[in-house]
Design a protein around this motif. Structure first.
Motif, PDB file in Angstrom:
ATOM      1  N   ASN A  39       0.659  -1.287  -0.061  1.00  0.00           N
ATOM      2  CA  ASN A  39       0.081   0.082   0.075  1.00  0.00           C
ATOM      3  C   ASN A  39       0.845   1.171   0.107  1.00  0.00           C
ATOM      4  N   PHE A  40       1.902   1.374   0.879  1.00  0.00           N
ATOM      5  CA  PHE A  40       2.865   2.570   0.926  1.00  0.00           C
ATOM      6  C   PHE A  40       3.469   2.734  -0.378  1.00  0.00           C
ATOM      7  N   ILE A  41       3.930   1.575  -1.176  1.00  0.00           N
ATOM      8  CA  ILE A  41       4.786   1.903  -2.558  1.00  0.00           C
ATOM      9  C   ILE A  41       3.619   2.248  -3.540  1.00  0.00           C
ATOM     10  N   MET A  42       2.406   1.809  -3.509  1.00  0.00           N
ATOM     11  CA  MET A  42       1.391   2.170  -4.671  1.00  0.00           C
ATOM     12  C   MET A  42       0.964   3.636  -4.265  1.00  0.00           C
ATOM     13  N   ASP A  43       0.698   3.835  -2.968  1.00  0.00           N
ATOM     14  CA  ASP A  43       0.267   5.162  -2.824  1.00  0.00           C
ATOM     15  C   ASP A  43       1.402   6.288  -3.210  1.00  0.00           C
ATOM     16  N   LEU A  44       2.800   5.763  -2.914  1.00  0.00           N
ATOM     17  CA  LEU A  44       3.860   6.681  -3.378  1.00  0.00           C
ATOM     18  C   LEU A  44       4.044   6.733  -4.602  1.00  0.00           C
ATOM     19  N   PHE A  45       3.769   5.775  -5.406  1.00  0.00           N
ATOM     20  CA  PHE A  45       3.710   5.839  -6.849  1.00  0.00           C
ATOM     21  C   PHE A  45       2.841   6.653  -7.261  1.00  0.00           C
ATOM     22  N   THR A  46       1.609   6.792  -6.914  1.00  0.00           N
ATOM     23  CA  THR A  46       0.573   7.580  -7.520  1.00  0.00           C
ATOM     24  C   THR A  46       0.883   9.040  -7.146  1.00  0.00           C
ATOM     25  N   THR A  47       1.178   9.089  -6.007  1.00  0.00           N
ATOM     26  CA  THR A  47       1.625  10.617  -5.364  1.00  0.00           C
ATOM     27  C   THR A  47       2.612  11.272  -6.236  1.00  0.00           C
TER      28      THR A  47
END
Length: 502
Positions: A278-286
């Motif tokens: 979740n942290f990785i994908m949130d960071l990718f999107t942001t």
């Protein structure tokens, strides 16, 4: 083998002299050894021409994007009846392996973790520095480098396959230089392209050797990450890529490129789901949104009122110079495998797919490193500072399930990328020094393979990774000027295309 070309003879002599220069111990040349001289030249170029690199890279991006929406988008790179030689999967795999391979694996963790601890502005080890770390990693490995590659690749493919000219760099400038490209001017242009290729690729091979040595020393106690270890790795991989080079484009390079992509995606997906998903994908999107939002301002950012802040020079300017020095190699290779595609299809493929993949790669590996350091209080930054950037990837993998196995796979992946990059580069150097032969003689590619590996070894011995970076910056300056001329030459030829279609 046919008669050797002047470009081949001059290029071999100059690069051999460069290698011999690097072999002379510093005590015999206290004021003129290779490390000191190249460092002084690089400092001058960065101080006086940093702005030039910045504007040039952005100019290529604007040019590439404008062609997508132009009336020339449907022009084929070849005859109107030509079809692509390779499938989309093989095409993407080969251009990605040649264009980013080793570098992406090397910097995937070490660059974000460096920006996180020492950001361009503000304090390190904060929420904001973590966001900036990914945004600037996207920036340095995203649209700009692939626009640089696409510019020369498009020009080469257009003039080689549609205009049926020899696939050498000088022929691109025929519309504006005329028959001068057949004489001394053309020889000089092609020599500059070869020189930039040799030392641009040597930089990447040096990174690969250092990271393989770093991974082995991290996993196996008693093996040190020093020049001797790196030299042994270069020798072993040289033998492997020379064997691969003898199999040609359709076998060795294509098969290895496909294997590289499969391994890279597998490693990335493993860490994505084994790590903080979740942290990785949130960071990718942001980070992707922030990158696109800030792209214009980052593209023109210099620090005229902060002379003591060399962050832009150390990172952005170095990267733009590195990509330009790689451009004749990657551009020639991408052009060679892109026959039959339209200009619009070509540019969208070369710009979009690697950029998105690279962004996801940095989010997974760099994001995991920042997560461990910032949220889990694990000393990732400290390990990298103590043991070097080349161990950053293995320090991160060590904190996840099957870490040792993943590190072994990562070493194998780096080795495959090493082989593919060197293999592709020998192929390209062979083309550029045999008047653009699409399948250069194996003796020629063998000679260039030896020179490439020797250059990487000498630069590592002379000053490690800093010497590699320094040489890339120097080699890029004259070729950047040639690339600007290519743009105007291509535009002039495309305007003639419009008249013919009418």
């Amino acid at each position: 083998m046919k008669k050797l070309t002047p470009v081949f003879i001059i290029s071999v002599i100059v690069t051999s002299l460069f290698i011999i220069w690097g072999l002379i111990p510093k005590r015999f040349l206290p004021n003129g050894n290779i490390s000191d001289v190249t460092t002084a030249i690089q400092a001058f170029i960065i101080e006086k021409f940093g702005w030039f690199y910045l504007l040039t890279a952005t100019f290529f991006l604007i040019f590439a994007i404008s062609l997508i929406f132009s009336k020339y988008g449907n022009v084929k790179l070849g005859k109107d009846t030509d079809e692509p030689e390779f499938s989309y999967l093989s095409w993407f795999a080969m251009l990605f392996s040649a264009g980013m391979g080793i570098g992406l694996v090397f910097w995937g963790v070490s660059e974000p973790i460096f920006h996180y601890s020492a950001p361009p502005t503000g304090n390190g080890f904060t929420d904001q520095s973590g966001r900036d770390a990914l945004r600037y990693s996207f920036f340095h490995w995203g649209l700009h480098p692939w626009a640089i590659y696409s510019t020369i690749a498009l020009a080469l493919a257009y003039f080689t396959f549609r205009k049926e000219q020899n696939g050498v760099v000088s022929n691109i400038l025929r519309p504006i230089l005329g028959d001068k490209v057949d004489g001394k001017t053309g020889i000089l242009i092609n020599f500059i392209a070869v020189f930039a290729t040799v030392f641009g690729v040597a930089t990447s091979l040096g990174f690969g050797a250092a990271q393989i040595a770093g991974g082995i020393s991290y996993l196996i106690e008693g093996i040190e990450n020093n020049f001797i270890t790196q030299l042994i790795i270069i020798l072993i991989v040289t033998v492997l890529f020379m064997l691969s080079a003898q199999t040609g484009l359709d076998k060795g390079i294509r098969y290895l490129s496909n294997l590289n992509v499969i391994l890279a995606i597998s490693l990335m997906l493993f860490l994505l789901f084994a790590g903080p998903t979740n942290f990785i994908m949130d960071l990718f999107t942001t980070s992707l949104g922030s990158y696109l939002q800030n792209l214009p301002s980052m593209s023109f950012k210099m620090t005229p009122f902060q002379r003591d802040n060399t962050w832009v020079q150390d990172w952005t300017i170095f990267y733009w110079a590195w990509w330009i020095s790689w451009a004749p190699f990657v551009g020639t290779f991408i052009a060679r495998i892109s026959r039959g595609r339209t200009i619009r299809e070509f540019i969208i493929g070369v710009l979009a797919v690697p950029t998105v993949f690279g962004a996801l790669w940095f989010s997974v590996f760099g994001g995991s490193a920042i997560y461990l350091d910032y949220l889990q209080n694990l000393p990732i930054t400290e390990i990298v500072n103590e043991q070097g950037q080349e161990v950053a990837l293995f320090a991160v993998l060590d904190h996840f399930p099957l870490g040792t196995l993943m590190s072994i796979i990562a070493i194998f992946l780096i080795s495959c990328f090493f082989i593919t990059s060197a293999d592709s580069a020998t192929f390209v150097l062979g083309m550029q020094t045999t008047n653009g032969m699409l399948n250069p003689p194996k003796k020629i590619t063998f000679i260039w393979g030896i020179i490439q590996s020797a250059s990487a070894a000498i630069l590592l011995a002379a000053g490690g990774l800093e010497a590699l970076q320094t040489t890339a910056v120097i080699a890029a300056l004259p070729f950047a000027v040639i690339m600007i001329l290519m743009v105007f030459s291509l535009i002039k030829s495309l305007q003639e295309e419009k008249k013919l279609t009418k």
